[in-house]
Motif scaffolding. Sequence first.
Motif, PDB file in Angstrom:
ATOM      1  N   GLU A 177       0.814  -1.219   0.000  1.00  0.00           N
ATOM      2  CA  GLU A 177       0.000   0.000   0.000  1.00  0.00           C
ATOM      3  C   GLU A 177       0.847   1.268   0.000  1.00  0.00           C
ATOM      4  O   GLU A 177       0.322   2.359   0.194  1.00  0.00           O
ATOM      5  N   LYS A 178       2.152   1.130  -0.215  1.00  0.00           N
ATOM      6  CA  LYS A 178       3.042   2.287  -0.162  1.00  0.00           C
ATOM      7  C   LYS A 178       3.866   2.401  -1.440  1.00  0.00           C
ATOM      8  O   LYS A 178       4.018   1.430  -2.182  1.00  0.00           O
ATOM      9  N   VAL A 179       4.374   3.602  -1.662  1.00  0.00           N
ATOM     10  CA  VAL A 179       5.262   3.861  -2.801  1.00  0.00           C
ATOM     11  C   VAL A 179       6.424   4.718  -2.319  1.00  0.00           C
ATOM     12  O   VAL A 179       6.363   5.352  -1.263  1.00  0.00           O
ATOM     13  N   GLY A 180       7.480   4.692  -3.115  1.00  0.00           N
ATOM     14  CA  GLY A 180       8.585   5.609  -2.882  1.00  0.00           C
ATOM     15  C   GLY A 180       8.407   6.838  -3.748  1.00  0.00           C
ATOM     16  O   GLY A 180       7.858   6.768  -4.856  1.00  0.00           O
ATOM     17  N   LEU A 181       8.851   7.985  -3.250  1.00  0.00           N
ATOM     18  CA  LEU A 181       8.716   9.237  -3.978  1.00  0.00           C
ATOM     19  C   LEU A 181      10.042   9.984  -3.932  1.00  0.00           C
ATOM     20  O   LEU A 181      10.616  10.177  -2.860  1.00  0.00           O
ATOM     21  N   LYS A 182      10.550  10.351  -5.128  1.00  0.00           N
ATOM     22  CA  LYS A 182      11.773  11.140  -5.249  1.00  0.00           C
ATOM     23  C   LYS A 182      11.452  12.448  -5.962  1.00  0.00           C
ATOM     24  O   LYS A 182      10.576  12.488  -6.817  1.00  0.00           O
ATOM     25  N   MET A 183      12.199  13.492  -5.614  1.00  0.00           N
ATOM     26  CA  MET A 183      12.007  14.781  -6.306  1.00  0.00           C
ATOM     27  C   MET A 183      13.191  15.689  -6.026  1.00  0.00           C
ATOM     28  O   MET A 183      13.921  15.494  -5.042  1.00  0.00           O
ATOM     29  N   ASN A 184      13.375  16.652  -6.892  1.00  0.00           N
ATOM     30  CA  ASN A 184      14.335  17.725  -6.666  1.00  0.00           C
ATOM     31  C   ASN A 184      13.567  18.987  -6.283  1.00  0.00           C
ATOM     32  O   ASN A 184      12.463  19.227  -6.781  1.00  0.00           O
ATOM     33  N   VAL A 185      14.162  19.788  -5.394  1.00  0.00           N
ATOM     34  CA  VAL A 185      13.498  20.984  -4.897  1.00  0.00           C
ATOM     35  C   VAL A 185      14.485  22.155  -4.920  1.00  0.00           C
ATOM     36  O   VAL A 185      15.580  22.051  -4.345  1.00  0.00           O
ATOM     37  N   PRO A 186      14.129  23.255  -5.556  1.00  0.00           N
ATOM     38  CA  PRO A 186      14.995  24.438  -5.529  1.00  0.00           C
ATOM     39  C   PRO A 186      15.138  24.971  -4.108  1.00  0.00           C
ATOM     40  O   PRO A 186      14.282  24.735  -3.245  1.00  0.00           O
ATOM     41  N   ASN A 187      16.218  25.709  -3.867  1.00  0.00           N
ATOM     42  CA  ASN A 187      16.518  26.211  -2.526  1.00  0.00           C
ATOM     43  C   ASN A 187      15.331  26.931  -1.891  1.00  0.00           C
ATOM     44  O   ASN A 187      14.991  26.695  -0.740  1.00  0.00           O
ATOM     45  N   GLY A 188      14.691  27.798  -2.618  1.00  0.00           N
ATOM     46  CA  GLY A 188      13.644  28.613  -2.032  1.00  0.00           C
ATOM     47  C   GLY A 188      12.329  27.907  -1.788  1.00  0.00           C
ATOM     48  O   GLY A 188      11.433  28.473  -1.154  1.00  0.00           O
ATOM     49  N   ALA A 189      12.195  26.666  -2.259  1.00  0.00           N
ATOM     50  CA  ALA A 189      10.912  25.958  -2.158  1.00  0.00           C
ATOM     51  C   ALA A 189      10.915  24.838  -1.125  1.00  0.00           C
ATOM     52  O   ALA A 189       9.891  24.186  -0.927  1.00  0.00           O
ATOM     53  N   LEU A 190      12.053  24.622  -0.444  1.00  0.00           N
ATOM     54  CA  LEU A 190      12.176  23.457   0.433  1.00  0.00           C
ATOM     55  C   LEU A 190      11.119  23.454   1.539  1.00  0.00           C
ATOM     56  O   LEU A 190      10.437  22.440   1.748  1.00  0.00           O
ATOM     57  N   LEU A 249       5.557   6.708   1.408  1.00  0.00           N
ATOM     58  CA  LEU A 249       4.246   7.113   1.896  1.00  0.00           C
ATOM     59  C   LEU A 249       3.168   6.254   1.266  1.00  0.00           C
ATOM     60  O   LEU A 249       3.424   5.506   0.316  1.00  0.00           O
ATOM     61  N   ASP A 250       1.937   6.359   1.792  1.00  0.00           N
ATOM     62  CA  ASP A 250       0.821   5.597   1.246  1.00  0.00           C
ATOM     63  C   ASP A 250       0.556   6.014  -0.201  1.00  0.00           C
ATOM     64  O   ASP A 250       0.596   7.208  -0.526  1.00  0.00           O
ATOM     65  N   GLU A 251       0.255   5.040  -1.039  1.00  0.00           N
ATOM     66  CA  GLU A 251       0.009   5.330  -2.454  1.00  0.00           C
ATOM     67  C   GLU A 251      -1.181   6.276  -2.632  1.00  0.00           C
ATOM     68  O   GLU A 251      -1.172   7.151  -3.499  1.00  0.00           O
ATOM     69  N   THR A 252      -2.203   6.129  -1.783  1.00  0.00           N
ATOM     70  CA  THR A 252      -3.371   6.999  -1.901  1.00  0.00           C
ATOM     71  C   THR A 252      -3.014   8.451  -1.575  1.00  0.00           C
ATOM     72  O   THR A 252      -3.606   9.378  -2.145  1.00  0.00           O
ATOM     73  N   ILE A 253      -2.064   8.638  -0.661  1.00  0.00           N
ATOM     74  CA  ILE A 253      -1.624   9.996  -0.337  1.00  0.00           C
ATOM     75  C   ILE A 253      -0.757  10.550  -1.460  1.00  0.00           C
ATOM     76  O   ILE A 253      -0.866  11.725  -1.827  1.00  0.00           O
ATOM     77  N   ALA A 254       0.084   9.693  -2.039  1.00  0.00           N
ATOM     78  CA  ALA A 254       0.982  10.144  -3.107  1.00  0.00           C
ATOM     79  C   ALA A 254       0.201  10.701  -4.291  1.00  0.00           C
ATOM     80  O   ALA A 254       0.556  11.739  -4.847  1.00  0.00           O
TER      81      ALA A 254
END
Length: 290
Positions: A217-230, A260-265
Amino acid sequence: MKKLCLGLPKGSLQEATIDMMKKAGYTVIVNSRSYYPTIDDDEISVRLIRPQDMSRYIEKGIIDAGLTGADWVKEAESDVRVVVSLIYAKQQLTKVKWVLAVPETSAIHTVNDLQGKKIATELVNVTRRYLAERGIVADIEFSHGATEAKAPDLVDAIVELTETGNSLRANKLRIVETIMESSTLLIANHNAWEDEWKRTKIENLAMLFEGAIIAREKVGLKMNVPNGALDQVLKKLPALRKPTISSLSEGAGYAIETVLDETIARKITPELKRAGAEGIIEYPLNKVIL
């Protein structure tokens, strides 16, 4: 070489169990004409056994450990070691229920209305004890199958296993009471559990099986975030524990990874994008070991 003899449930739970073991890291191959599947672990031998019989063979030491329903352990009153409860079933990640059901037009509305009535079920002993605790005397007969079809012509009520309730509704039956809930158990023979090597092997199986079920029921999530948006991204990002945050090269921002939970993702991914996240990647998981 030492071997652990593992029993797998034959029948409705078989496919879900083999799929769960695949996620846990074990490949089990079943020949349609054999009760001895192969497994890619030289330290385990596997045998398919009806869930109704599993706990009796484990109690006697014929099988070291196995997967079966809590309902069948209770029905057989087997003296076995319960290692872990695993919440999965034929169709869903949920417990199943044994319910008392009657035809939609029946005058039976509570368990007290069963006095002197006839009931069909596979779960004879559990049903008999349930009624006896409530002072109800009824004629309980063992059902070899097609239990839903026996009411009202052959019996007054049935006690039947249900996961979704669809089969009961299709047969115009209504639920009066739930007799018990049941989950799949990994159980072990007491002597096998006292053997240090076998116990470690069983404990390893329990850990991996639990991890495989949690991961469904879970997934992994990756992302890049600019400095000002962290900060803005982190406010929208729940995590199983805490997200992993690492710096990108040349001060370009941050890489975030979480589970996190796939439904939340599916709900927050657009929100993360709007908050400034880039290169968002969602990926499936095989195991999550807490």
